[in-house]
Design an enzyme around this catalytic site. Structure first.
Site, mmCIF file in Angstrom:
data_model
loop_
_atom_site.group_PDB
_atom_site.id
_atom_site.type_symbol
_atom_site.label_atom_id
_atom_site.label_comp_id
_atom_site.label_asym_id
_atom_site.label_seq_id
_atom_site.Cartn_x
_atom_site.Cartn_y
_atom_site.Cartn_z
ATOM 1 N N LEU A 181 0.863 -1.174 0.000
ATOM 2 C CA LEU A 181 0.000 0.000 0.000
ATOM 3 C C LEU A 181 0.903 1.228 0.000
ATOM 4 O O LEU A 181 1.980 1.206 0.598
ATOM 5 C CB LEU A 181 -0.906 0.041 1.240
ATOM 6 C CG LEU A 181 -2.007 -1.010 1.365
ATOM 7 C CD1 LEU A 181 -2.755 -0.844 2.688
ATOM 8 C CD2 LEU A 181 -2.984 -0.935 0.201
ATOM 9 N N ASP A 182 0.464 2.299 -0.658
ATOM 10 C CA ASP A 182 1.245 3.531 -0.661
ATOM 11 C C ASP A 182 1.435 4.044 0.765
ATOM 12 O O ASP A 182 0.620 3.775 1.653
ATOM 13 C CB ASP A 182 0.531 4.621 -1.471
ATOM 14 C CG ASP A 182 0.410 4.279 -2.946
ATOM 15 O OD1 ASP A 182 1.143 3.391 -3.409
ATOM 16 O OD2 ASP A 182 -0.424 4.912 -3.621
ATOM 17 N N LYS A 183 2.475 4.835 0.955
ATOM 18 C CA LYS A 183 2.772 5.410 2.267
ATOM 19 C C LYS A 183 1.560 6.097 2.875
ATOM 20 O O LYS A 183 1.253 5.921 4.061
ATOM 21 C CB LYS A 183 3.930 6.410 2.138
ATOM 22 C CG LYS A 183 4.219 7.185 3.414
ATOM 23 C CD LYS A 183 5.304 8.218 3.191
ATOM 24 C CE LYS A 183 5.504 9.079 4.432
ATOM 25 N NZ LYS A 183 6.533 10.133 4.217
#
Length: 243
Positions: A65-67
């Site tokens: 998942l993106d930051k």
């Protein structure tokens, strides 16, 4: 809340949505990367020692998942489970639902975005753009509520490209609130409003899929409250220790 506090052993354990002998599903906090980047720094993977629950090795990421994306993150607890998860994710058999707040409420109530994605810059591999020569990418979406020029949209990605929802949403004129890359969010503006709400993982062919839902992160919950949107409480997974 600081990275150190959300990555403490007790805090991380409290974010476990599902646990069995094969996988963990974790409620990833927004603003924390899942693994170390080129410059290092605090990240979830470095804290996975707190999630062994009696096994000899740390669990490992089954996907990313993106930051700045929060919500359901699936981990494999050993090599056999990770191999199974790899096949499920690569074949598109893992069900994923994301909630987002978008700018410019769409006129339609639902739709399907079928637009290939490719790297926009070879030196920034995470930056994607719609490109006829790119990889097939499909996202379905449904409006859950509208208000104040914004919309609460549920996205279902049918493929798993980098930044797929963010790039697709911007492509059809409804960029995500707080997106500095695809939505040109102002410096110091609201954080990214993208949340991995639910996941469904068919780990065993003879059993129902493992399902989990994650509660909204604080910044999205505040936006929902301000707009008068009421999100249903997440369904709790019933952990079952199986090998």
């Amino acid at each position: 809340m600081s990275s150190a506090s959300v990555l403490s052993p007790d805090a991380l354990v409290s974010r476990v949505l599902h646990r069995d002998g094969l996988i963990l599903i974790l409620d990833k906090p927004a603003g924390v990367p899942v693994h170390a980047g080129p410059k290092g720094g605090p990240n979830l993977e470095a804290a996975f020692g707190a999630l062994r629950f009696g096994l000899p090795r740390d669990p490992a990421l089954a996907h990313r998942l993106d930051k700045d994306t929060s919500g359901c993150l699936v981990l494999g607890r050993h090599r056999k489970a990770l191999a199974r998860l790899g096949k499920l994710f690569s074949s598109g058999r893992v069900g994923k639902t994301y909630w987002a707040v978008v700018q410019g409420a769409p006129t339609a109530d639902e739709g399907r975005i079928d637009a290939p994605l490719a790297k926009r810059d070879p030196h920034r591999g995470w930056w994607m753009a719609v490109d006829p020569a790119g990889l097939p990418s499909v996202t379905e979406w449904k409006v859950m509520a509208r208000g104040a020029g914004l919309a609460w949209v549920a996205f279902t990605p049918l493929t798993g490209r980098t930044h797929q929802i963010r790039a697709h949403a911007a492509h059809v004129g409804m960029p995500l609130l707080g997106d500095p890359i695809y939505g040109a969010a102002p410096q110091g503006g609201p954080p990214l409003h993208l949340h991995a709400r639910a996941v469904s993982v068919p780990m065993r062919e003879s059993r129902p899929p493992i399902e989990a839902e994650a509660p909204l992160p604080p910044h999205m919950a505040a936006t929902f409250t301000a707009l008068g949107w009421e999100a249903p409480e997440p369904r709790l997974s019933v952990p079952e220790e199986t090998s």
